[in-house]
Motif scaffolding. Structure first.
Motif, PDB file in Angstrom:
ATOM      1  N   SER A   1       0.840  -1.198   0.000  1.00 58.70           N
ATOM      2  CA  SER A   1       0.000   0.000   0.000  1.00 58.70           C
ATOM      3  C   SER A   1       0.873   1.246   0.000  1.00 58.70           C
ATOM      4  N   SER A   2       0.489   2.247  -0.774  1.00 58.86           N
ATOM      5  CA  SER A   2       1.245   3.498  -0.809  1.00 58.86           C
ATOM      6  C   SER A   2       0.982   4.352   0.421  1.00 58.86           C
ATOM      7  N   ALA A   3      -0.116   4.097   1.138  1.00 58.95           N
ATOM      8  CA  ALA A   3      -0.526   4.971   2.247  1.00 58.95           C
ATOM      9  C   ALA A   3       0.075   4.583   3.587  1.00 58.95           C
ATOM     10  N   LEU A   4       0.456   3.322   3.767  1.00 60.61           N
ATOM     11  CA  LEU A   4       0.924   2.851   5.069  1.00 60.61           C
ATOM     12  C   LEU A   4       2.417   3.085   5.206  1.00 60.61           C
ATOM     13  N   GLY A   5       2.777   4.316   5.585  1.00 59.38           N
ATOM     14  CA  GLY A   5       4.177   4.673   5.728  1.00 59.38           C
ATOM     15  C   GLY A   5       4.715   4.354   7.106  1.00 59.38           C
ATOM     16  N   PHE A   6       6.044   4.412   7.241  1.00 62.22           N
ATOM     17  CA  PHE A   6       6.706   4.117   8.508  1.00 62.22           C
ATOM     18  C   PHE A   6       7.490   5.329   9.018  1.00 62.22           C
ATOM     19  N   VAL A   7       8.235   5.979   8.154  1.00 59.03           N
ATOM     20  CA  VAL A   7       8.896   7.232   8.519  1.00 59.03           C
ATOM     21  C   VAL A   7       7.938   8.389   8.259  1.00 59.03           C
ATOM     22  N   HIS A   8       7.344   8.416   7.070  1.00 57.16           N
ATOM     23  CA  HIS A   8       6.317   9.405   6.746  1.00 57.16           C
ATOM     24  C   HIS A   8       4.950   8.854   7.153  1.00 57.16           C
ATOM     25  N   THR A   9       4.023   9.741   7.426  1.00 60.63           N
ATOM     26  CA  THR A   9       2.692   9.296   7.831  1.00 60.63           C
ATOM     27  C   THR A   9       1.661  10.357   7.502  1.00 60.63           C
ATOM     28  N   GLY A  10       0.402   9.936   7.383  1.00 61.06           N
ATOM     29  CA  GLY A  10      -0.690  10.867   7.207  1.00 61.06           C
ATOM     30  C   GLY A  10      -1.041  11.227   5.782  1.00 61.06           C
ATOM     31  N   LYS A  11      -0.311  10.687   4.800  1.00 62.01           N
ATOM     32  CA  LYS A  11      -0.581  10.981   3.395  1.00 62.01           C
ATOM     33  C   LYS A  11      -0.875   9.681   2.650  1.00 62.01           C
TER      34      LYS A  11
ATOM     35  N   VAL B   1       5.358   5.737  -0.382  1.00 64.00           N
ATOM     36  CA  VAL B   1       6.099   6.142  -1.580  1.00 64.00           C
ATOM     37  C   VAL B   1       7.256   7.057  -1.176  1.00 64.00           C
ATOM     38  N   TYR B   2       6.987   8.017  -0.296  1.00 65.48           N
ATOM     39  CA  TYR B   2       8.042   8.920   0.170  1.00 65.48           C
ATOM     40  C   TYR B   2       9.110   8.155   0.958  1.00 65.48           C
ATOM     41  N   ASP B   3       8.672   7.180   1.765  1.00 70.83           N
ATOM     42  CA  ASP B   3       9.627   6.351   2.505  1.00 70.83           C
ATOM     43  C   ASP B   3      10.604   5.654   1.561  1.00 70.83           C
ATOM     44  N   VAL B   4      10.041   5.005   0.548  1.00 70.94           N
ATOM     45  CA  VAL B   4      10.867   4.218  -0.378  1.00 70.94           C
ATOM     46  C   VAL B   4      11.746   5.128  -1.231  1.00 70.94           C
ATOM     47  N   ALA B   5      11.188   6.221  -1.731  1.00 68.13           N
ATOM     48  CA  ALA B   5      11.958   7.123  -2.585  1.00 68.13           C
ATOM     49  C   ALA B   5      13.153   7.707  -1.846  1.00 68.13           C
ATOM     50  N   ASP B   6      13.000   7.992  -0.558  1.00 67.57           N
ATOM     51  CA  ASP B   6      14.091   8.584   0.218  1.00 67.57           C
ATOM     52  C   ASP B   6      15.304   7.665   0.315  1.00 67.57           C
ATOM     53  N   LEU B   7      15.104   6.374   0.081  1.00 66.30           N
ATOM     54  CA  LEU B   7      16.226   5.438   0.129  1.00 66.30           C
ATOM     55  C   LEU B   7      17.207   5.659  -1.013  1.00 66.30           C
ATOM     56  N   TYR B   8      16.734   6.294  -2.114  1.00 61.91           N
ATOM     57  CA  TYR B   8      17.541   6.339  -3.333  1.00 61.91           C
ATOM     58  C   TYR B   8      17.829   7.751  -3.838  1.00 61.91           C
TER      59      TYR B   8
END
Length: 312
Positions: free
Chosen positions: A199-209, A214-221
């Motif tokens: 799911s794109s919505a269930l973030g771990f570092v980012h939340t509420g969007k 997607v932002y969590d994964v993109a920040d890795l690269y």
């Protein structure tokens, strides 16, 4: 019908393809775009994300063919800088989404995933004994050094990350190029996440969007891709760096094996979490407060002749 238990192969896919001012139609089992008198076939079966820019028309048959081949479609603005809508990926298996939700809602598992995300950034460092605040500080230093290195290599001055969507042209070239490059990276990461059943919505570092993961994964690269892309784009074309971003993104994504790494990294993030979900049937299972999971497609009426009680 495809086997609903199978997840599509992502690691060998082409990351993305951006199209604008073209007509896209079905061509046998693939799609073809008509642009400026040319017909260009698109290998949609090997494509992860098709980005549709301004002036693009696509037929219903082409949409159907793309989705059947596991290619997510994104409707975006010029240069990919704005996101309007997207389609779903190929898989219909909810296993990874349920596992992700379990990890997201469990405080201990949630923290384990966060630490693993930072271990990907710092592969030679043990983050177990560090607080989250300490790790965030290290990440800030890492990103700042990435900006400084790209600035020095390309000879482009850098101040800070600063831009406003409503005043796009008032931002400096590097900030505009960064926004354009990040938009491309977000689309690719979103396509990968959907294709792998998360799911794109269930973030771990980012939340509420809706795009938190997607932002969590993109920040890795970003330090290896969009940051150097932005500075190189300005070096090539200081007046309009956004025009250079797409080609450079494709170059850098390929150089770092982005699709392979996303598939591998997401699998590693969740590999130790317990997954008690049973294999899904074609009709889908049903949750039960006593039995946990019961079979779907079964009439659970106590008496006979209760046709309205079917779980289909």
């Amino acid at each position: 019908m495809k086997n609903l238990k199978e997840l599509p192969k992502l690691r060998d896919s082409i990351s993305y393809f951006y199209v604008e001012h073209a007509i896209i139609d079905q061509n046998d089992s693939s799609i073809i775009l008509h642009r400026r008198g040319e017909d260009v076939p698109v290998p949609v079966s090997a494509l992860t994300c098709l980005m549709l820019g301004p002036g693009t028309n696509i037929t219903h048959a082409a949409i159907k063919t793309a989705t059947e081949n596991g290619c997510m479609i994104v409707w975006c603005g010029e240069n990919g800088a704005k996101f309007y809508a997207s389609g779903m990926g190929e898989t219909r298996n909810a296993k990874n989404t349920l596992l992700q939700a379990k990890c997201c809602m469990d405080e201990g598992l949630h923290m384990r995933i966060v630490r693993r995300m930072y271990e990907i950034r710092f592969p030679k460092m043990n983050c177990e004994k560090l607080t989250l605040q300490q790790i965030r500080g290290m990440e800030g230093i890492r990103v700042r050094k990435a900006y400084q290195a790209a600035s020095k290599i390309n000879g482009i001055p850098w101040k800070k990350r600063d831009y406003k969507q409503t005043e796009w042209q008032d931002s400096d070239g590097v900030n505009r190029a960064l926004s354009a490059a990040n938009a491309v990276l977000y689309s690719v990461c979103q396509a990968a996440i959907y294709s792998l059943g998360y799911s794109s919505a269930l973030g771990f570092v980012h939340t509420g969007k809706m795009l938190s993961f997607v932002y969590d994964v993109a920040d890795l690269y970003k330090a290896e891709t969009t940051i150097p892309v932005a500075f190189e784009a300005v070096k090539r074309n200081a007046g309009n760096p956004e025009t250079e971003v797409r080609a450079l993104c494709r170059k850098y994504f390929h150089a770092v094996n982005l699709m392979q790494r996303i598939a591998r990294d997401l699998a590693w993030l969740f590999e130790d979490a317990e997954n008690e979900q049973q294999t899904e049937k074609a009709t889908g299972d049903l949750w039960d407060d006593e039995g946990g999971i019961v079979a779907g497609g079964v009439n659970y009426a106590e008496g006979e002749g209760c046709d309205d009680c079917s779980s289909d």
